[in-house]
Design an enzyme around this catalytic site. Structure first.
Site, PDB file in Angstrom:
ATOM      1  N   SER A  35      27.218 -44.332   3.526  1.00 57.56           N
ATOM      2  CA  SER A  35      26.278 -45.229   2.833  1.00 57.56           C
ATOM      3  C   SER A  35      26.965 -46.377   2.102  1.00 57.56           C
ATOM      4  O   SER A  35      26.403 -46.935   1.159  1.00 57.56           O
ATOM      5  CB  SER A  35      25.446 -44.421   1.828  1.00 57.56           C
ATOM      6  OG  SER A  35      26.279 -43.813   0.859  1.00 57.56           O
ATOM      7  N   SER A 104      29.705 -38.241   4.790  1.00 58.87           N
ATOM      8  CA  SER A 104      29.264 -38.582   3.442  1.00 58.87           C
ATOM      9  C   SER A 104      27.739 -38.472   3.339  1.00 58.87           C
ATOM     10  O   SER A 104      27.181 -37.374   3.470  1.00 58.87           O
ATOM     11  CB  SER A 104      29.778 -39.982   3.087  1.00 58.87           C
ATOM     12  OG  SER A 104      29.718 -40.229   1.712  1.00 58.87           O
ATOM     13  N   PHE A 105      27.026 -39.580   3.108  1.00 53.72           N
ATOM     14  CA  PHE A 105      25.563 -39.589   3.183  1.00 53.72           C
ATOM     15  C   PHE A 105      25.093 -38.984   4.504  1.00 53.72           C
ATOM     16  O   PHE A 105      24.134 -38.206   4.550  1.00 53.72           O
ATOM     17  CB  PHE A 105      25.067 -41.031   3.041  1.00 53.72           C
ATOM     18  CG  PHE A 105      23.723 -41.313   3.647  1.00 53.72           C
ATOM     19  CD1 PHE A 105      22.563 -41.044   2.945  1.00 53.72           C
ATOM     20  CD2 PHE A 105      23.617 -41.870   4.920  1.00 53.72           C
ATOM     21  CE1 PHE A 105      21.310 -41.298   3.505  1.00 53.72           C
ATOM     22  CE2 PHE A 105      22.385 -42.134   5.484  1.00 53.72           C
ATOM     23  CZ  PHE A 105      21.226 -41.845   4.767  1.00 53.72           C
ATOM     24  N   ASP A 225      40.192 -37.585  -1.581  1.00 52.46           N
ATOM     25  CA  ASP A 225      38.897 -38.283  -1.578  1.00 52.46           C
ATOM     26  C   ASP A 225      38.450 -38.523  -3.021  1.00 52.46           C
ATOM     27  O   ASP A 225      38.307 -37.583  -3.802  1.00 52.46           O
ATOM     28  CB  ASP A 225      37.869 -37.424  -0.836  1.00 52.46           C
ATOM     29  CG  ASP A 225      36.572 -38.169  -0.532  1.00 52.46           C
ATOM     30  OD1 ASP A 225      36.258 -39.148  -1.222  1.00 52.46           O
ATOM     31  OD2 ASP A 225      35.879 -37.752   0.421  1.00 52.46           O
ATOM     32  N   HIS A 253      38.605 -40.904   1.707  1.00 46.94           N
ATOM     33  CA  HIS A 253      37.243 -40.661   2.187  1.00 46.94           C
ATOM     34  C   HIS A 253      37.071 -41.016   3.658  1.00 46.94           C
ATOM     35  O   HIS A 253      36.081 -40.647   4.267  1.00 46.94           O
ATOM     36  CB  HIS A 253      36.262 -41.468   1.327  1.00 46.94           C
ATOM     37  CG  HIS A 253      34.826 -41.097   1.511  1.00 46.94           C
ATOM     38  ND1 HIS A 253      34.364 -39.802   1.346  1.00 46.94           N
ATOM     39  CD2 HIS A 253      33.739 -41.847   1.850  1.00 46.94           C
ATOM     40  CE1 HIS A 253      33.060 -39.774   1.566  1.00 46.94           C
ATOM     41  NE2 HIS A 253      32.664 -40.991   1.874  1.00 46.94           N
TER      42      HIS A 253
END
Length: 275
Positions: A35, A104-105, A225, A253
């Site tokens: 995101s 992630s998202f 991360d 990340h």
């Protein structure tokens, strides 16, 4: 726009004109991006798509609110809305049951799909995944609160990466330009407005539902991360009954970019192996 690699095929999914990359043949795997500002499926998965497409059919869409997918005016973003869009993509392409890789998202969305519609999911890969409740990190708060400038984008890229040499002027400029296309920042600022802890919670699947996901799951995370805490990966590993965990050292990340070859091999072997 025709020579823009971020532009794939255009499909109608859940009533949304959706930009989607579709390559390779065989068992379908859907790649769901993160995101960050200026993100698209191509930006997130450009090193992953061709590698996995040698072994399976790879579908990488721009999820509603991101990239080159249409965002209707006055859209109220929510996990149910994103889930409807994802299911609409799977149906529009007649994919049947799919493997899902979420970053992630995208990891939160992949978890929600596996929990709410398990019949649609084969295997699950969660990379730097949200999807459980945690105190928001300064890094994630900075990402979701992005205000466009090249300097801010440069600091954002440095935040995502362990290897600080990745925060180049060229990449910062490219991602900055992507973030200021007409309508993009307006849509992005509507995604996760302050206070942002509530959006971490809104993306979370209840732990009891996660524990009930009876799917082979590979959890991948970068030890350094600073956006999504590595403790998320350890919690997901404890919750998911058929999980395995791979933690990359010297990695932020962007596991799929910082350790692309090893990531592609790890994920490809996991998805291609017996269930």
């Amino acid at each position: 726009m025709a020579d823009n690699p971020e532009i794939g095929r255009r499909i109608l999914a859940a009533g949304i004109a959706t930009n989607c990359h579709d390559l390779g043949e065989g068992q379908p795997v859907v790649l769901i991006h993160g995101s960050g500002p200026g993100v698209s499926a191509y930006a997130n998965w450009r090193l992953t798509m061709p590698a996995l497409a040698k072994r399976m059919r790879v579908v990488a869409p721009d999820i509603l609110g991101f990239g080159y997918t249409e965002t209707p005016p006055h859209t109220r973003f929510s996990m149910p809305l994103w889930l409807d869009h994802l299911i609409g993509i799977i149906d529009a392409l007649d994919l049947g049951r799919v493997h899902v890789v979420g970053n992630s998202f995208g990891g939160a969305l992949a978890l929600a799909l596996a929990a709410k519609a398990p019949e649609r999911v084969g295997k699950l890969v969660l990379m730097g995944a949200a999807g459980i409740d945690f105190p928001i990190t300064d890094g994630l708060d900075m990402v979701w609160g992005y205000e466009p400038s090249i300097e801010t984008m440069r600091r954002m890229i440095a935040l995502f990466s362990y290897d600080q040499s990745r925060a180049t002027e060229e990449l910062a400029t490219l991602r900055y330009k992507a973030s200021i296309r007409p309508g993009v920042q307006e849509a992005f600022s509507a995604l996760f407005p302050a206070p942002r802890q509530r959006w971490v919670s809104a993306l979370a699947t209840p732990e009891a539902e996660i524990a009930a996901i009876d799917k082979p799951a590979l959890i991948v995370h970068g030890r350094e991360d600073r956006v999504i805490p590595p403790s998320n990966a350890e919690r997901l590993f404890r919750l998911l009954p058929r999980a395995e965990l791979h933690m990359f050292g010297q990695c932020g990340h962007w596991t799929q970019l910082e350790h692309a070859d090893r990531f592609n091999s790890l994920v490809g072997d996991f998805l291609a192996g017996a269930a």
